[in-house]
Design an enzyme around this catalytic site. Structure first.
Site, mmCIF file in Angstrom:
data_model
loop_
_atom_site.group_PDB
_atom_site.id
_atom_site.type_symbol
_atom_site.label_atom_id
_atom_site.label_comp_id
_atom_site.label_asym_id
_atom_site.label_seq_id
_atom_site.Cartn_x
_atom_site.Cartn_y
_atom_site.Cartn_z
ATOM 1 N NE ARG A 71 66.717 17.542 -35.582
ATOM 2 C CZ ARG A 71 66.634 16.580 -34.686
ATOM 3 N NH1 ARG A 71 66.664 15.318 -35.058
ATOM 4 N NH2 ARG A 71 66.499 16.876 -33.409
ATOM 5 N NE ARG A 130 67.900 19.092 -28.900
ATOM 6 C CZ ARG A 130 67.361 18.171 -28.120
ATOM 7 N NH1 ARG A 130 67.385 18.319 -26.807
ATOM 8 N NH2 ARG A 130 66.803 17.105 -28.645
ATOM 9 N NE ARG A 160 62.909 14.559 -21.063
ATOM 10 C CZ ARG A 160 62.947 14.697 -22.384
ATOM 11 N NH1 ARG A 160 61.916 14.351 -23.102
ATOM 12 N NH2 ARG A 160 64.017 15.183 -22.973
ATOM 13 C CE LYS A 172 61.120 14.360 -33.503
ATOM 14 N NZ LYS A 172 61.286 15.461 -32.558
ATOM 15 N NE ARG A 182 69.162 13.638 -25.695
ATOM 16 C CZ ARG A 182 68.233 13.683 -26.649
ATOM 17 N NH1 ARG A 182 67.297 12.761 -26.688
ATOM 18 N NH2 ARG A 182 68.235 14.640 -27.543
HETATM 19 P P1 AMP Z 1 67.297 14.187 -31.389
HETATM 20 O O1 AMP Z 1 67.572 13.094 -30.434
HETATM 21 O O2 AMP Z 1 66.527 13.767 -32.568
HETATM 22 O O3 AMP Z 1 66.723 15.396 -30.731
HETATM 23 O O4 AMP Z 1 68.737 14.651 -31.969
HETATM 24 C C1 AMP Z 1 69.755 15.085 -31.104
HETATM 25 C C2 AMP Z 1 70.757 15.893 -31.911
HETATM 26 O O5 AMP Z 1 71.300 15.091 -32.953
HETATM 27 C C3 AMP Z 1 70.197 17.091 -32.591
HETATM 28 O O6 AMP Z 1 70.106 18.221 -31.743
HETATM 29 C C4 AMP Z 1 71.191 17.301 -33.721
HETATM 30 O O7 AMP Z 1 72.373 17.893 -33.236
HETATM 31 C C5 AMP Z 1 71.524 15.868 -34.108
HETATM 32 N N1 AMP Z 1 70.624 15.356 -35.152
HETATM 33 C C6 AMP Z 1 69.724 14.361 -35.059
HETATM 34 N N2 AMP Z 1 69.104 14.159 -36.219
HETATM 35 C C7 AMP Z 1 69.581 15.052 -37.080
HETATM 36 C C8 AMP Z 1 69.325 15.375 -38.427
HETATM 37 N N3 AMP Z 1 68.395 14.711 -39.126
HETATM 38 N N4 AMP Z 1 70.003 16.376 -38.994
HETATM 39 C C9 AMP Z 1 70.946 17.054 -38.323
HETATM 40 N N5 AMP Z 1 71.244 16.824 -37.045
HETATM 41 C C10 AMP Z 1 70.575 15.827 -36.398
#
Ligand code: AMP
Length: 274
Positions: free
Chosen positions: A88, A150, A127, A13, A139
Site C-alpha cells: 500500500r 481511507r 452496501r 479487489k 466493519r
Molecule cells: P482493507 O481491508 O485492505 O481495506 O484494510 C483495512 C485496513 O487495514 C486499512 O484501512 C489499514 O488500516 C489496514 N491495512 C491493510 N493493509 C495494509 C497495508 N498494506 N498497509 C498498511 N495498512 C494496511
C-alpha cells in the site's frame, strides 16, 4: 502465479481475488483480513493496529511487511498467491521486491482496478445501508466518514504504486466500474498466455496506384508554375502588365480623325502614304 491487485477500498479487489483463487489454485493474501484477525485475537500486532484501522489510516510498513514475509513462506502459498491490499506504500513495494528476490521468486503481474471515486463512495454507502437493513454487522471502518479518510490515504500513499509498477513494465489495468463478470473476464484475458486480444487491424484493400504519364524533358521546361487564384486577383503578372501598358502607349500615339477617334489601320496606312 504471483499477482498484486491494486485499487482503492471498495474497488472490488476482494471479489476478484476470490475468482483468481478458484481459477488458478493460489491463495489470497489480504493484509486487511490478517490485521482484522489479529485484532480479533487480541495479539500484540492486533492491539497496535486496532486504533489505526478504525481511523482509516495505514498501519506502519514494518508491521505489514513482517506479516507478509511470514505468510508467503507458508506451504499453501508455494503454488502462488494474489496480494489484496498489499503493498500500500512504495516502501512496502520495495520490501516485497526484496522478499521475493531473497527467495528467488518473481511477480507475474500487477492488476489495477480503475474506478471513479465519486461512484465508489455511493457504492459503499449503498452496501452499508443494505447490510444495516439486513441486520448484518458492519466493519468499524465501513462508514462514509472513515471511508473518506481511507480514500485520502489511498490517493496519497498507494496511488503512486501504479507508477512504480508501470516503470517496471508490470502494470495492467482494467475498468473496475464494469459489472463484476466483465471485470473478471477482462482480468482473465490479461492473464491468458496469449495475452489480451489485440484490436483487429483493418487493412485497406490494396488499390493499384494510378500512374501519371512521365513528362518529356521538353514539356517539363515549358511547364509554367500555375499562379494561385488569389495572387492572380491581387496583381497582374509582370508580363501581362507590360503587355497592357505597351498597347495603351501605342494606341495613344495613333493618328486620330477630326472627331478624335483613332483612325482605322487602312486609313492610317493611307495617311502615311500621302
Ligand atoms: P482493507 O481491508 O485492505 O481495506 O484494510 C483495512 C485496513 O487495514 C486499512 O484501512 C489499514 O488500516 C489496514 N491495512 C491493510 N493493509 C495494509 C497495508 N498494506 N498497509 C498498511 N495498512 C494496511
Amino acid at each position: 502465479m504471483r499477482l498484486i491487485l491494486l485499487g482503492p477500498p471498495g474497488a472490488g479487489k476482494g471479489t476478484q481475488a476470490q475468482h483468481l483463487v478458484a481459477k488458478h489454485g493460489i491463495v489470497q493474501l489480504s493484509t486487511g483480513d490478517m490485521l482484522r484477525a489479529a485484532v480479533a485475537a487480541g495479539t500484540s500486532v492486533g492491539l497496535r493496529a486496532k486504533g489505526i484501522m478504525d481511523r482509516g489510516e495505514l498501519v506502519p510498513d514494518e508491521v505489514v511487511v513482517a506479516i507478509i514475509a511470514d505468510r508467503i513462506g507458508q506451504n499453501d502459498a508455494k503454488r502462488g498467491f494474489v496480494l489484496d491490499g498489499f503493498p500500500r506504500t512504495v516502501p512496502q513495494a520495495e520490501a516485497l521486491d526484496r522478499l521475493l528476490a531473497e527467495r528467488g521468486l518473481k511477480l507475474d503481474g500487477v492488476i489495477q482496478l480503475k474506478v471513479d471515486e465519486g461512484i465508489l463512495l455511493k457504492r459503499i454507502e449503498t452496501r452499508v445501508a443494505e447490510m444495516t437493513a439486513r441486520g448484518e454487522k458492519l466493519r468499524a471502518d465501513d462508514n462514509p466518514d472513515v471511508l473518506m479518510g481511507r480514500l485520502a490515504a489511498y490517493r496519497a500513499q498507494t496511488a503512486p504504486l501504479a507508477g512504480y509498477y508501470a516503470r517496471k513494465g508490470m502494470l495492467k489495468s482494467v475498468d473496475g466500474m464494469a459489472p463484476i463478470g466483465d471485470v473478471t473476464a477482462a482480468i482473465d484475458r490479461l492473464l491468458s498466455p496469449a495475452g489480451p486480444v489485440k484490436a483487429k487491424l483493418t487493412i485497406k484493400p490494396a488499390t493499384k496506384p494510378t500512374r501519371r504519364k512521365a513528362k518529356s524533358a521538353k514539356a517539363k521546361g515549358r511547364a509554367k508554375k500555375p499562379r494561385s487564384k488569389a495572387s492572380a486577383r491581387r496583381a497582374p503578372s509582370r508580363r501581362s502588365k507590360g503587355r497592357k501598358s505597351g498597347r495603351k502607349a501605342r494606341r495613344a500615339g495613333r493618328s486620330k480623325n477630326k472627331s478624335g477617334q483613332v483612325k482605322s489601320r487602312t486609313r492610317r496606312r493611307l495617311t502615311k502614304a500621302r
